[in-house]
Design a protein around this motif. Structure first.
Motif, PDB file in Angstrom:
ATOM      1  N   UNK A  77      -7.114  -8.994   6.357  1.00  0.00           N
ATOM      2  CA  UNK A  77      -8.136  -8.388   5.505  1.00  0.00           C
ATOM      3  C   UNK A  77      -7.593  -7.088   4.930  1.00  0.00           C
ATOM      4  N   UNK A  78      -7.558  -6.992   3.606  1.00  0.00           N
ATOM      5  CA  UNK A  78      -7.067  -5.803   2.925  1.00  0.00           C
ATOM      6  C   UNK A  78      -8.204  -5.159   2.146  1.00  0.00           C
ATOM      7  N   UNK A  79      -8.318  -3.843   2.268  1.00  0.00           N
ATOM      8  CA  UNK A  79      -9.333  -3.096   1.518  1.00  0.00           C
ATOM      9  C   UNK A  79      -8.631  -2.029   0.686  1.00  0.00           C
ATOM     10  N   UNK A  80      -8.883  -2.043  -0.622  1.00  0.00           N
ATOM     11  CA  UNK A  80      -8.336  -1.040  -1.541  1.00  0.00           C
ATOM     12  C   UNK A  80      -9.437  -0.631  -2.515  1.00  0.00           C
ATOM     13  N   UNK A 129      -6.435  -7.775  17.464  1.00  0.00           N
ATOM     14  CA  UNK A 129      -6.572  -7.203  16.134  1.00  0.00           C
ATOM     15  C   UNK A 129      -5.675  -5.972  16.012  1.00  0.00           C
ATOM     16  N   UNK A 130      -5.000  -5.868  14.872  1.00  0.00           N
ATOM     17  CA  UNK A 130      -4.209  -4.681  14.553  1.00  0.00           C
ATOM     18  C   UNK A 130      -4.676  -4.162  13.206  1.00  0.00           C
ATOM     19  N   UNK A 131      -4.905  -2.854  13.123  1.00  0.00           N
ATOM     20  CA  UNK A 131      -5.357  -2.231  11.890  1.00  0.00           C
ATOM     21  C   UNK A 131      -4.406  -1.106  11.507  1.00  0.00           C
ATOM     22  N   UNK A 132      -3.998  -1.080  10.259  1.00  0.00           N
ATOM     23  CA  UNK A 132      -3.174  -0.010   9.724  1.00  0.00           C
ATOM     24  C   UNK A 132      -3.972   0.679   8.623  1.00  0.00           C
ATOM     25  N   UNK A 133      -4.218   1.976   8.774  1.00  0.00           N
ATOM     26  CA  UNK A 133      -4.945   2.761   7.784  1.00  0.00           C
ATOM     27  C   UNK A 133      -3.954   3.590   6.983  1.00  0.00           C
ATOM     28  N   UNK A 134      -4.119   3.600   5.677  1.00  0.00           N
ATOM     29  CA  UNK A 134      -3.272   4.409   4.808  1.00  0.00           C
ATOM     30  C   UNK A 134      -4.148   5.160   3.815  1.00  0.00           C
ATOM     31  N   UNK A 135      -3.543   6.068   3.073  1.00  0.00           N
ATOM     32  CA  UNK A 135      -4.282   6.804   2.043  1.00  0.00           C
ATOM     33  C   UNK A 135      -4.580   5.936   0.832  1.00  0.00           C
ATOM     34  N   UNK A 136      -3.996   4.729   0.790  1.00  0.00           N
ATOM     35  CA  UNK A 136      -4.211   3.843  -0.353  1.00  0.00           C
ATOM     36  C   UNK A 136      -5.026   2.604  -0.010  1.00  0.00           C
ATOM     37  N   UNK A 137      -5.389   2.436   1.247  1.00  0.00           N
ATOM     38  CA  UNK A 137      -6.145   1.264   1.655  1.00  0.00           C
ATOM     39  C   UNK A 137      -5.881   0.933   3.108  1.00  0.00           C
ATOM     40  N   UNK A 140       6.346  -0.581  10.801  1.00  0.00           N
ATOM     41  CA  UNK A 140       7.643  -0.495  10.125  1.00  0.00           C
ATOM     42  C   UNK A 140       7.494  -0.752   8.628  1.00  0.00           C
ATOM     43  N   UNK A 141       6.566  -1.646   8.259  1.00  0.00           N
ATOM     44  CA  UNK A 141       6.330  -1.927   6.844  1.00  0.00           C
ATOM     45  C   UNK A 141       5.805  -0.699   6.117  1.00  0.00           C
ATOM     46  N   UNK A 142       5.209   0.206   6.882  1.00  0.00           N
ATOM     47  CA  UNK A 142       4.716   1.459   6.316  1.00  0.00           C
ATOM     48  C   UNK A 142       5.640   2.628   6.567  1.00  0.00           C
ATOM     49  N   UNK A 193       0.825  -1.208   0.000  1.00  0.00           N
ATOM     50  CA  UNK A 193       0.000   0.000   0.000  1.00  0.00           C
ATOM     51  C   UNK A 193       0.860   1.259   0.000  1.00  0.00           C
ATOM     52  N   UNK A 194       1.929   1.228   0.776  1.00  0.00           N
ATOM     53  CA  UNK A 194       2.771   2.414   0.916  1.00  0.00           C
ATOM     54  C   UNK A 194       3.758   2.560  -0.229  1.00  0.00           C
ATOM     55  N   UNK A 195       4.275   1.448  -0.721  1.00  0.00           N
ATOM     56  CA  UNK A 195       5.318   1.499  -1.751  1.00  0.00           C
ATOM     57  C   UNK A 195       4.748   1.425  -3.163  1.00  0.00           C
ATOM     58  N   UNK A 196       3.994   0.386  -3.453  1.00  0.00           N
ATOM     59  CA  UNK A 196       3.484   0.205  -4.810  1.00  0.00           C
ATOM     60  C   UNK A 196       2.325   1.144  -5.125  1.00  0.00           C
TER      61      UNK A 196
END
Length: 354
Positions: free
Chosen positions: A280-283, A262-270, A209-211, A152-155
Motif C-alpha cells: 500500500x502506497x500513499x502519496x 507488516x513493515x511500514x516505511x515513512x518518508x517526506x514524500x509518502x 536500503x531502498x531508501x 519516493x526517495x529518488x523520483x
C-alpha cells in the motif's frame, strides 16, 4: 545444466528446496540427497520426482557418506539445509571440495562464528560461489515495496523519516517446526527469534536500503511469553539508522491472539506499507490530496523457487547477486544478535555492524 545435491532432509528441505530444485530443470539436475540418518535420507529421496542417489552418515556404510558425495565430480553444487549449528562445518567441507554452495539462513549461529566463516571464505580466493538463502529477499511483494520506497526517495526527492516492523504470531505446541528436536532445545541464541525472526529483519533491511538507510544501533527489551519457546520468544525495540532516523521493531512468536506481519516505511514524500500479500502506497497528487494505491499478491509464496533460480544464474555468470552474499546475511544476523544482547542487558543500546 548443473548437477546438484540437497543436503538435509528436514521440513524446509522437503517442502521448499526439493520442489524448487526440481522446478528449475534448465538450471539444475538433482543427482543426490544427504541426511545424517539413512532413514531420513531415503524418505527425502522417495519424495523426489526422479531417481536420486542417497547418502548418509548413520549407520556408516562404505561409499555412502557425505565425504563420498562431495567427491563426485558430476555434482557441482549443493544446497545446505541442516540445523543451524551444523551449517558452517558442512559449508566449509563443500567449498573445500570444490562445490558451489547455497546455504540456508542464518549464516551461522552467532556473529563471531559468521564473521570467522565469511573471513575464511573470502580469504580462500577460489572459484566456488557461496550464497546464503534468505528467501524473503525474493518475495515479489517485497521487491515491489522496495521499488516504491526507491521511487519516493529518488523520483519524489523524499527522505526516510521513520519505520516500523511488526510481526506477531504463535508457535503452537503441535507446530511442525516446533516439533523438531533441535528447535525444542536450541543450541543457539534466540530460539525462534533467530531462526524465524531473521526473515523479518531481512525484509526491513531491504526496504530501508531502498531508501538509503541502514540500521546502526538498537535498544531492545525481550521476554519469554511461552515457557517452551526458550530462551526468548518476543522482542520490542527502537532501532536507529546511520542518519539518525528512528523506528520500531516488534517480533513475537508467543502471542496467540494477534497474527500478521507488516513493515511500514515513512518518508517526506509518502509512505509504503508492506505485508506478504499487499503493498500500500500513499502519496499526494498535484492537488495536494492523499492518494492510496494498493497492489495485491498471491498468498503462500515463499520466494525459495526464485532464489534457487537466482543461484543457478549466479553459477552461470560466475558472481552472486548482492542479496545472496554472505556479507548481506551477516548484516541480518548482526541486527538479530544486537536485539538479543540488548534485551539481555535490559534495553542497553547496542551498535550493530563492524
Amino acid at each position: 545444466m548443473v548437477g546438484i545435491a540437497l543436503l538435509g532432509a528436514g521440513i524446509f528441505a522437503l517442502e521448499q528446496h526439493l520442489p524448487a530444485i526440481e522446478a528449475a530443470p534448465s538450471s539444475f539436475e538433482l543427482k543426490a540427497v544427504y541426511s545424517r540418518s539413512q532413514k531420513s535420507a531415503e524418505s527425502l529421496a522417495s519424495s523426489s520426482s526422479s531417481s536420486v542417489d542417497v547418502y548418509f552418515d548413520t549407520p556408516a556404510v562404505e561409499g555412502k557418506s557425505l565425504d563420498d558425495l562431495l567427491k563426485r565430480e558430476d555434482i557441482e553444487a549443493v544446497v545446505v539445509v541442516l540445523p543451524i549449528p551444523a551449517q558452517p562445518g558442512v559449508i566449509r567441507r563443500a567449498v573445500e571440495a570444490g562445490k558451489h554452495v547455497l546455504s540456508e539462513k542464518p549464516v551461522a549461529k552467532d556473529v563471531e562464528a559468521a564473521r570467522g566463516l565469511v573471513s575464511w571464505y573470502e580469504g580462500e580466493k577460489r572459484g566456488e560461489l557461496w550464497a546464503v538463502a534468505e528467501n524473503w529477499r525474493y518475495l515479489e511483494s517485497l521487491e515491489v515495496a522496495a521499488a516504491k520506497v526507491w521511487e519516493l526517495v529518488t523520483k519524489r526527492e523524499g527522505r526516510v523519516t521513520s519505520f516500523r516492523l511488526e510481526r506477531f504470531g504463535f508457535v503452537a505446541e503441535g507446530d511442525k517446526y516446533f516439533n523438531t528436536e533441535w528447535r525444542k532445545v536450541p543450541e543457539y541464541q534466540g530460539g525462534f527469534v533467530l531462526d524465524g525472526g531473521i526473515h523479518f529483519i531481512a525484509g526491513l533491511r531491504m526496504l530501508l536500503a531502498a531508501g538509503g538507510e541502514e540500521i546502526s544501533s538498537v535498544a531492545c527489551f525481550s521476554s519469554l511469553l511461552e515457557e517452551r519457546l526458550v530462551p526468548v520468544d518476543t522482542v520490542h525495540a527502537v532501532a536507529t539508522t546511520q542518519t539518525g532516523r528512528n523506528g520500531t521493531i516488534a517480533i513475537s512468536f508467543g502471542t496467540e491472539f494477534k497474527r500478521g506481519t507488516q513493515i511500514e516505511i515513512l518518508t517526506t514524500a509518502g509512505s509504503v506499507v508492506w505485508t506478504p500479500v499487499s503493498v500500500t502506497t500513499v502519496v499526494k497528487n498535484e492537488k495536494g490530496e492523499m492518494v492510496e494505491e494498493v497492489k495485491e499478491f498471491k498468498a503462500g509464496s515463499t520466494g525459495v523457487d526464485r532464489e534457487v533460480v537466482a543461484f543457478g544464474e549466479a553459477i552461470r555468470r560466475g558472481s552472486l547477486e548482492a542479496r545472496q552474499t554472505p556479507a548481506e546475511a551477516l548484516k541480518d544476523l548482526e541486527i538479530v544478535q544486537g536485539l538479543l544482547e540488548s534485551g539481555e542487558a535490559k534495553g542497553a543500546v547496542k551498535n550493530v555492524g563492524p
